[in-house]
Scaffold this active site. Structure first.
Site, PDB file in Angstrom:
ATOM      1  N   LYS A 113     -20.180  17.988  23.193  1.00 21.39           N
ATOM      2  CA  LYS A 113     -21.338  18.556  23.882  1.00 21.39           C
ATOM      3  C   LYS A 113     -22.535  17.613  23.762  1.00 21.39           C
ATOM      4  O   LYS A 113     -23.331  17.471  24.683  1.00 21.39           O
ATOM      5  CB  LYS A 113     -21.678  19.931  23.274  1.00 21.39           C
ATOM      6  CG  LYS A 113     -22.938  20.569  23.833  1.00 21.39           C
ATOM      7  CD  LYS A 113     -22.814  20.823  25.331  1.00 21.39           C
ATOM      8  CE  LYS A 113     -24.073  21.480  25.901  1.00 21.39           C
ATOM      9  NZ  LYS A 113     -23.989  21.639  27.351  1.00 21.39           N
ATOM     10  N   SER A 162     -29.389  -0.968  42.183  1.00 20.49           N
ATOM     11  CA  SER A 162     -28.742   0.161  41.514  1.00 20.49           C
ATOM     12  C   SER A 162     -28.596   1.332  42.489  1.00 20.49           C
ATOM     13  O   SER A 162     -27.903   1.214  43.487  1.00 20.49           O
ATOM     14  CB  SER A 162     -29.534   0.554  40.267  1.00 20.49           C
ATOM     15  OG  SER A 162     -28.785   1.413  39.444  1.00 20.49           O
TER      16      SER A 162
END
Length: 351
Positions: A232, A180
């Site tokens: 948000k 990763s």
């Protein structure tokens, strides 16, 4: 008179205590100011010299006195020949009687955590190398990380890219794992090395979050969350998640995955990115077939081979610990030592 004598003695003790306390405060303040001015320091290790010492020690144990004398003669003769050849080569190349540039291999260790906080030391190490290295030198990063936060490892990869931008050959060696975010860093290198059983890949993005909304409802607990901006907050731990929020969250993950894939393709354009960007990991031997790495070799073997033609130098930026941390560690060690002695004397912890 006796009262005055005792009072004077008490006053002298009090003054001594105050002066001692003031001195301790002054030392702490001075230490804090110095630490504020200099947060860490660069440690430079001559790895070539360490390898030479190991070689000499082994040689002295394996050879007889006669063989050692003969070896010393041969070494001196070889050293003179090499010095003469280097001097002639330098004079021919530059027209000056100066020693030729000795190639250097700078070695950095990066063992990454989830938030890649080690990048603060990495940036100092890279800067130090850039100040002295040339295109004839090389940088070896011994990398170990299972990944973590994308933006943190993106910055770490950018630090390594500074070396590439300066045309300084960069090699990354993976002895255990570079997955990763770890591979996000590794792929920046000109060469990626891997130990046979090291783990590489995991070119994917994952995000997970628990939701306790049903638990709150079951216990008649209301949860309110106020935001300005439609997205948000896409998913929440305590509120009721919507399908629209989930879709937006997935969209953001896909976007990050595309950025990750683009980053890998930029530095390793021959990769079949759709084949390797599935989030899977592979061992070193399989990774070389997939094109994720360039050679199967441990960092130790690579350094030993390089030491024949290059000077090996270890670079490490050590962040200085604060006084409070030092005192806490000292107290902890003292407590451990005290308890250990009690254990040995069978005064506590009966079996």
């Amino acid at each position: 008179m006796e009262f005055l004598y005792e009072y004077g003695l008490f006053l002298a003790k009090a003054v001594t205590f105050v002066l001692a306390f003031a001195a301790i405060v002054a030392v702490i303040a001075s230490s804090a100011m110095k630490q504020g001015a200099k947060k860490g320091e660069l440690e430079i290790t001559d790895i070539s010299e360490q390898l030479k010492d190991i070689e000499d020690e082994m040689t002295h144990h394996l050879l007889t006195k006669e063989q050692l004398k003969e070896k010393e003669k041969q070494d001196k003769k070889a050293a003179k020949v090499k010095a003469k050849a280097d001097k002639a080569a330098a004079k021919k190349a530059t027209g000056q009687d100066e020693p030729a540039h000795e190639p250097k291999l700078f070695v950095i260790d990066f063992k990454g955590s989830i938030d890649a906080k080690e990048v603060s030391a990495l940036r100092e190490e890279v800067t130090a190398i850039l100040l002295v290295a040339t295109e004839k030198d090389e940088v070896l990063v011994r990398l170990e990380s299972g990944g973590g936060m994308a933006h943190c490892y993106g910055l770490a990869a950018s630090q390594l890219d500074r070396l590439r931008q300066a045309n300084i050959p960069l090699t990354v060696a993976v002895d255990k794992v570079a997955a990763s975010g770890g591979y996000m860093m590794a792929c920046v290198a000109n060469k990626v090395l891997s130990a046979p059983f090291a783990i590489l890949g995991s070119i994917g993005v994952i995000a997970q979050i628990p939701n306790f909304n049903k638990v709150l409802k079951k216990n008649d607990v209301e949860f309110e969350q106020l935001t300005a901006g439609k997205f948000k907050r896409t998913l929440t731990m305590f509120g009721e998640n919507t399908q629209e929020g989930r879709e937006k969250f997935i969209e953001e993950i896909e976007e990050m995955h595309d950025l990750f894939k683009g980053h890998v393709v930029e530095h390793r354009p021959t990769l079949d990115i759709e084949k390797v960007a599935t989030g899977e990991t592979w061992s070193g031997k399989k990774a070389i077939e997939m094109g994720l790495v360039d050679a199967i070799i441990t960092s130790d073997d690579y350094i030993c081979q390089a030491s024949k033609n290059s000077k090996i130098i270890g670079i490490k930026y050590e962040v200085k610990k604060g006084l409070a941390e030092k005192l806490s560690k000292a107290a902890s060690l003292s407590a451990e030592s005290f308890l250990g002695k009690l254990w040995q004397n069978n005064r506590i912890f009966p079996s």
